[in-house]
Write an enzyme that holds these catalytic residues in place. Structure first.
Site, short mmCIF file in Angstrom:
data_model
loop_
_atom_site.label_atom_id
_atom_site.label_comp_id
_atom_site.label_asym_id
_atom_site.label_seq_id
_atom_site.Cartn_x
_atom_site.Cartn_y
_atom_site.Cartn_z
N ARG A 292 48.39 -1.80 71.76
CA ARG A 292 48.38 -3.21 72.14
C ARG A 292 47.35 -4.04 71.39
NH1 ARG A 292 50.62 -0.43 75.80
NH2 ARG A 292 48.93 0.97 75.29
N THR A 293 46.11 -3.57 71.36
CA THR A 293 45.07 -4.42 70.77
C THR A 293 45.39 -4.67 69.30
OG1 THR A 293 43.50 -3.48 72.33
CG2 THR A 293 42.58 -4.68 70.47
N LYS B 167 36.05 9.88 52.72
CA LYS B 167 35.19 10.38 51.64
C LYS B 167 33.72 10.26 52.00
CE LYS B 167 38.47 8.66 48.18
NZ LYS B 167 38.64 7.64 47.15
N ARG C 158 37.65 -1.83 65.70
CA ARG C 158 37.57 -0.93 66.85
C ARG C 158 36.95 0.36 66.35
NH1 ARG C 158 42.06 0.76 71.23
NH2 ARG C 158 41.36 -1.24 72.01
N HIS D 171 34.76 -4.53 75.55
CA HIS D 171 36.08 -4.84 75.00
C HIS D 171 36.39 -6.31 75.33
CE1 HIS D 171 40.06 -4.47 73.59
NE2 HIS D 171 40.45 -3.37 74.20
C1 NCD Z 1 41.94 0.05 76.55
C2 NCD Z 1 40.91 0.44 75.51
O1 NCD Z 1 41.24 0.79 74.40
O2 NCD Z 1 39.76 0.37 75.88
N1 NCD Z 1 43.19 -0.28 76.07
C3 NCD Z 1 43.42 -1.47 75.46
O3 NCD Z 1 42.70 -1.90 74.58
N2 NCD Z 1 44.45 -2.19 75.90
C4 NCD Z 1 41.97 0.98 77.70
C5 NCD Z 1 42.20 2.44 77.48
O4 NCD Z 1 42.28 2.94 76.37
O5 NCD Z 1 42.31 3.12 78.49
#
Ligand code: NCD
Length: 361
Positions: A55-56, A84, A105, A133
């Site tokens: 999703r993100t 590397k 991320r 987040h």
């Molecule tokens: C979450 C995350 O990555 O922190 N998911 C997300 O970004 N929608 C929650 C999770 O991974 O459980």
């Protein structure tokens, strides 16, 4: 909307008026997306995903494409020069030089802040280990604003892995800045909310209680925020398995909830929400994921227009002292200047928010 901070590492680096402006703009985009179809023409967004994401990552990518911009990046560091041995500083320096905005991320706490130190464009934190987040929180705020019509006077239940779940950390930090919100934290003793988040809630004027019983908490809630047990953050498989199925939201438990309680979940779901609950009109997690795309469109637009400049590290070096959190980015990327906020015997690491108690202060 004005903010003098050029990145989005932690929502609380920006004033609440900035968050509200973003949400308002997201609602306008939702009403009339065609108006924004060329707003980012000629702009490039870089995405560095060192950790898995559906999703993100995809909502950021579609957000940029729907604004008329283009995207570059990786979703698996093993196909980049990270494999590397390239450090975070160099990867960030290079890709931020190719991009107008950079989304990162990373599995390590504080990595987004570390990346922002060397980036040549605005950096957005799309999740740094079990820490924060902020763009999931913007998604959650937009969902609440549209679906509950308010961001204050809410009783919010948070259930599952409150220790390692970065989504609930950011959510509590943000929602406690709105008036009269009460948090009910539902978890096992092992997976309780970190104390620095609880102190932030208190400092912002919010209130909370902690319980191990979902059944007892559910009738009191305006919103139930379910979370996955974060398998990848446990030291061993045994510790994960011991926690795994403690909380499962079932249709039977939903009968105990108010008719207007809504259920959110950042997703992915593993087995903490029974599939049958999806048919309950109060289950809004799929809708929530779509709100995430609109709020990220609003965020990208805002970050690209930002001319803000500020020093990213406000603390002191404190020679010879290192962060006590083994998961902090400062232990992986040794060149990083260590920086701590606070005075006297309590210092707070500026990358990961870990508190250090000094013996000889
Ligand atoms: C979450 C995350 O990555 O922190 N998911 C997300 O970004 N929608 C929650 C999770 O991974 O459980």
């Amino acid at each position: 909307m004005f903010s003098d901070y050029p990145h989005l590492i932690d929502l609380n680096d920006h004033p609440i008026s900035w968050w509200n402006g973003l949400l308002k703009q997201a609602e306008e985009i939702m009403k009339n997306p065609a108006l924004y179809a060329n707003s980012c023409k000629g702009k490039i967004m870089g995405t560095l995903f060192y950790e898995p994401s559906t999703r993100t990552q995809m909502s950021f990518q579609t957000a940029m494409l729907r604004l008329g911009g283009t995207i570059i990046g990786f979703d698996n560091p093993q196909t980049s020069s990270v494999a590397k041995g390239e450090n975070l500083k160099d990867t960030t320096k290079i890709v931020s030089g190719y991009s107008d905005v950079l989304v990162i991320r990373h599995p390590t706490v504080g990595a987004a802040k570390a990346a922002a130190l060397t980036a040549d464009c605005p950096v957005i934190n799309a999740g740094d280990g079990g820490h924060l987040h902020p763009t999931q929180t913007l998604t959650d705020l937009l969902t609440l604003k549209v679906e509950k019509k308010r961001l204050s006077d809410l009783t919010i239940g948070l259930c599952g892995d409150l220790l390692n779940g970065r989504t609930v950390h950011s959510l509590c930090k943000a929602m406690s800045c709105y008036e009269n919100n009460h948090f009910i934290m539902i978890s096992t003793k092992e997976l309780k909310m970190p104390s620095y988040i609880k102190s932030t809630i208190r400092a912002n004027g919010g209130t909370y209680e902690e319980t191990e019983s979902l059944e007892e908490a559910i009738p009191k809630l305006d919103m139930l925020y379910m979370t996955r047990i974060q398998r990848e953050r446990f030291a061993s498989q045994e510790e994960y398995l011991a926690q795994k199925d403690t909380y499962i939201l079932t249709s039977k438990k939903m009968q105990l909830a108010r008719p207007d309680m809504i259920v959110l979940h950042p997703l992915p779901r593993v087995d903490e929400i029974e599939v049958a609950v999806d048919d309950d009109s109060r289950a809004l997690y799929f809708k929530q994921a779509k709100y995430g795309m609109y709020v990220r469109m609003s965020l990208i637009l805002t970050m690209l227009q930002s001319t803000a400049k500020t020093e990213l590290l406000a603390g002191d070096l404190h020679k010879g002292i290192s962060c006590k959190n083994p998961k902090c980015i400062t232990h992986q990327e040794n060149y990083l200047p260590k920086s701590f906020l606070g005075k006297g015997s309590t210092l707070v690491c500026e990358y990961c928010d870990e508190r250090l108690l000094l013996e000889h202060a």
